[in-house]
Write a protein that holds these residues in place. Structure first.
Motif, PDB file in Angstrom:
ATOM      1  N   GLN A  68       0.844  -1.388  -0.140  1.00 44.47           N
ATOM      2  CA  GLN A  68      -0.139   0.110  -0.029  1.00 44.47           C
ATOM      3  C   GLN A  68       0.986   1.134  -0.216  1.00 44.47           C
ATOM      4  OE1 GLN A  68      -3.609  -0.339  -0.072  1.00 44.47           O
ATOM      5  NE2 GLN A  68      -3.482   2.068  -0.289  1.00 44.47           N
ATOM      6  N   PHE A  69       1.756   1.324   1.023  1.00 44.70           N
ATOM      7  CA  PHE A  69       2.931   2.143   0.913  1.00 44.70           C
ATOM      8  C   PHE A  69       3.417   2.413  -0.391  1.00 44.70           C
ATOM      9  CE2 PHE A  69       7.432   3.953   1.912  1.00 44.70           C
ATOM     10  CZ  PHE A  69       6.953   4.999   1.961  1.00 44.70           C
ATOM     11  N   GLN A  70       4.189   1.684  -1.095  1.00 43.72           N
ATOM     12  CA  GLN A  70       4.238   2.089  -2.729  1.00 43.72           C
ATOM     13  C   GLN A  70       3.782   2.523  -3.674  1.00 43.72           C
ATOM     14  OE1 GLN A  70       7.309  -1.506  -3.859  1.00 43.72           O
ATOM     15  NE2 GLN A  70       7.659  -2.343  -1.754  1.00 43.72           N
ATOM     16  N   LEU A  71       2.261   1.813  -3.792  1.00 40.73           N
ATOM     17  CA  LEU A  71       1.464   2.213  -4.368  1.00 40.73           C
ATOM     18  C   LEU A  71       0.762   4.055  -4.277  1.00 40.73           C
ATOM     19  CD1 LEU A  71      -0.812   2.203  -6.241  1.00 40.73           C
ATOM     20  CD2 LEU A  71      -2.369   1.382  -4.186  1.00 40.73           C
ATOM     21  N   TYR A  72       1.267   4.841  -2.309  1.00 38.40           N
ATOM     22  CA  TYR A  72       1.145   5.686  -2.617  1.00 38.40           C
ATOM     23  C   TYR A  72       2.031   6.829  -2.916  1.00 38.40           C
ATOM     24  CZ  TYR A  72      -2.307   5.301   0.639  1.00 38.40           C
ATOM     25  OH  TYR A  72      -4.047   4.187   0.977  1.00 38.40           O
ATOM     26  N   MET A  73       3.612   6.185  -2.425  1.00 37.75           N
ATOM     27  CA  MET A  73       4.719   6.730  -3.102  1.00 37.75           C
ATOM     28  C   MET A  73       4.640   7.153  -5.245  1.00 37.75           C
ATOM     29  SD  MET A  73       6.596   7.466  -0.640  1.00 37.75           S
ATOM     30  CE  MET A  73       7.886   7.834  -1.323  1.00 37.75           C
ATOM     31  N   SER A  74       4.116   5.931  -5.275  1.00 41.40           N
ATOM     32  CA  SER A  74       4.364   6.157  -6.979  1.00 41.40           C
ATOM     33  C   SER A  74       3.485   6.765  -7.647  1.00 41.40           C
ATOM     34  CB  SER A  74       4.063   4.234  -7.798  1.00 41.40           C
ATOM     35  OG  SER A  74       2.193   4.026  -7.065  1.00 41.40           O
ATOM     36  N   GLN A  75       2.751   7.251  -6.277  1.00 44.28           N
ATOM     37  CA  GLN A  75       1.677   8.428  -7.371  1.00 44.28           C
ATOM     38  C   GLN A  75       1.255   9.687  -6.467  1.00 44.28           C
ATOM     39  OE1 GLN A  75      -1.912   6.736  -4.847  1.00 44.28           O
ATOM     40  NE2 GLN A  75      -3.014   5.095  -6.423  1.00 44.28           N
ATOM     41  N   ARG A  76       3.357   9.669  -6.000  1.00 44.60           N
ATOM     42  CA  ARG A  76       3.373  11.553  -5.383  1.00 44.60           C
ATOM     43  C   ARG A  76       2.904  11.743  -4.561  1.00 44.60           C
ATOM     44  NH1 ARG A  76       9.063  12.682  -6.313  1.00 44.60           N
ATOM     45  NH2 ARG A  76       8.692  14.488  -6.916  1.00 44.60           N
ATOM     46  N   CYS A  77       2.224  10.872  -3.308  1.00 48.53           N
ATOM     47  CA  CYS A  77       1.216  10.957  -2.454  1.00 48.53           C
ATOM     48  C   CYS A  77       1.448  11.809  -1.705  1.00 48.53           C
ATOM     49  CB  CYS A  77       0.267  10.439  -1.855  1.00 48.53           C
ATOM     50  SG  CYS A  77      -0.757   9.739  -2.773  1.00 48.53           S
ATOM     51  N   PRO A  78       1.462  13.301  -1.597  1.00 50.75           N
ATOM     52  CA  PRO A  78       2.876  13.856  -0.163  1.00 50.75           C
ATOM     53  C   PRO A  78       2.260  12.999   1.478  1.00 50.75           C
ATOM     54  CG  PRO A  78       0.949  15.133  -1.304  1.00 50.75           C
ATOM     55  CD  PRO A  78       0.096  14.650  -1.551  1.00 50.75           C
ATOM     56  N   TRP A  79       3.752  13.306   2.152  1.00 48.48           N
ATOM     57  CA  TRP A  79       3.416  12.607   2.823  1.00 48.48           C
ATOM     58  C   TRP A  79       2.505  12.570   4.111  1.00 48.48           C
ATOM     59  CZ3 TRP A  79       7.298   9.221   2.478  1.00 48.48           C
ATOM     60  CH2 TRP A  79       8.658   9.653   2.290  1.00 48.48           C
ATOM     61  N   LYS A  80       2.146  14.204   4.471  1.00 50.46           N
ATOM     62  CA  LYS A  80       1.104  13.533   5.269  1.00 50.46           C
ATOM     63  C   LYS A  80      -0.613  12.548   4.633  1.00 50.46           C
ATOM     64  CE  LYS A  80       1.604  17.904   7.793  1.00 50.46           C
ATOM     65  NZ  LYS A  80       0.929  19.196   8.480  1.00 50.46           N
ATOM     66  N   VAL A  81      -0.547  13.068   3.034  1.00 50.83           N
ATOM     67  CA  VAL A  81      -1.754  12.246   2.694  1.00 50.83           C
ATOM     68  C   VAL A  81      -1.201  10.829   3.365  1.00 50.83           C
ATOM     69  CG1 VAL A  81      -2.864  11.063   0.481  1.00 50.83           C
ATOM     70  CG2 VAL A  81      -1.918  13.929   0.436  1.00 50.83           C
ATOM     71  N   ILE A  82      -0.435  10.044   2.740  1.00 49.07           N
ATOM     72  CA  ILE A  82       0.125   9.264   3.246  1.00 49.07           C
ATOM     73  C   ILE A  82      -0.482   8.652   4.787  1.00 49.07           C
ATOM     74  CG2 ILE A  82       1.915   6.835   3.329  1.00 49.07           C
ATOM     75  CD1 ILE A  82       3.107   8.869   1.264  1.00 49.07           C
ATOM     76  N   VAL A  83      -0.271   9.116   5.486  1.00 45.14           N
ATOM     77  CA  VAL A  83      -0.618   9.011   7.362  1.00 45.14           C
ATOM     78  C   VAL A  83      -1.620   9.373   7.145  1.00 45.14           C
ATOM     79  CG1 VAL A  83       0.050   9.717   9.605  1.00 45.14           C
ATOM     80  CG2 VAL A  83       1.385   9.835   8.344  1.00 45.14           C
TER      81      VAL A  83
END
Length: 264
Positions: A68-83
């Motif tokens: 799930q984390f790698q998916l968010y990173m591939s989408q260039r999500c801001p850190w706060k959005v990931i959290v």
């Protein structure tokens, strides 16, 4: 201000890790540094920081969390959005921005090409105020998980101007402020946006500014008289460093003139 043991800011987490991992600070040192550099933060004991640090670095990621984390990173999500997204998944334990960054470092070796967090931005700007666009030093010593070119680009994005990059408009604003000044250096320093006092002083000292031929104010003469006995009559460069806007040639001329008059 009483400390909430369960509430740490993103900046506290980042600097705690920075000081412990990159500068080998003890938890006692970290507590003292937070107290002296960030008075608005709640006061915490060295033990508080030790427990927080252990919590930050001990998180174990499951395969599901990692995917799930790698998916968010591939989408260039801001850190706060990931959290925030992680907090909305019921069976995922809470995660902090620093823990996300540490996971990236564990996988990739650095944070290169990742978005900057707000804590990184604050630390980068603080370091730039001290090291004045020496991004190689900042990267090698203070933000070792970021490349120099990343630091340079991010500072520009944050609105900082490289001291080497003075536009025609910037130069005209500075020269106008210098010509109109009445000894109010705060006005001179404030007139050019996103330039530090050091950058403005360097521009004045090393460029052919009209300041060198301007009238010396009473305040400047008084400061000069105090500096000369301390630095020496011929240490013009050292004296100029302590007189914002005056270069060594201007100080030399003024000292000679005052001595001829018997005023120094």
């Amino acid at each position: 201000m009483a400390a909430n043991p369960f509430s740490y800011s993103e900046y506290e987490d980042y600097m705690l890790w920075q000081w412990r991992n990159h500068e080998n600070k003890s938890f006692e040192d970290c507590a003292s540094l937070f107290a002296s550099t960030e008075p608005s933060l709640p006061r915490r004991s060295p033990l508080d920081y030790q427990l927080r640090y252990q919590n930050l670095v001990s998180r174990v990621w499951t395969n599901e969390e990692d995917l799930q984390f790698q998916l968010y990173m591939s989408q260039r999500c801001p850190w706060k959005v990931i959290v925030d997204n992680f907090s909305n998944i019921d069976h995922f334990p809470p995660v902090t921005i620093l823990q996300c960054q540490l996971h990236v470092i564990a996988m990739c070796g650095s944070l290169a090409d990742c978005l900057f967090s707000e804590a990184e931005d604050k630390h980068l700007e603080n370091m730039n105020r001290k090291y004045n666009f020496d991004v190689t030093h900042i990267s090698n010593k203070k933000m070792i998980n970021r490349r120099p070119d990343e630091c340079h680009t991010r500072l520009r994005e944050l609105g900082w101007s490289d001291p080497a990059d003075w536009t025609v408009e910037d130069r005209e604003k500075l020269e106008s402020a210098l010509l109109q000044r009445t000894g109010d250096w705060n006005y001179v320093f404030a007139i050019v946006p996103c330039k530090t006092k050091q950058q403005i002083q360097q521009r004045i000292n090393f460029a052919r500014s009209p300041l060198a031929t301007l009238h010396w104010s009473l305040e400047e003469d008084q400061r000069l008289r105090k500096l000369v006995p301390v630095s020496g009559y011929t240490e013009y460069g050292e004296i100029a460093d302590r007189l914002p806007g005056r270069n060594h040639r201007s100080c030399e001329d003024r000292i000679r003139k005052l001595r001829r008059r018997g005023e120094l």
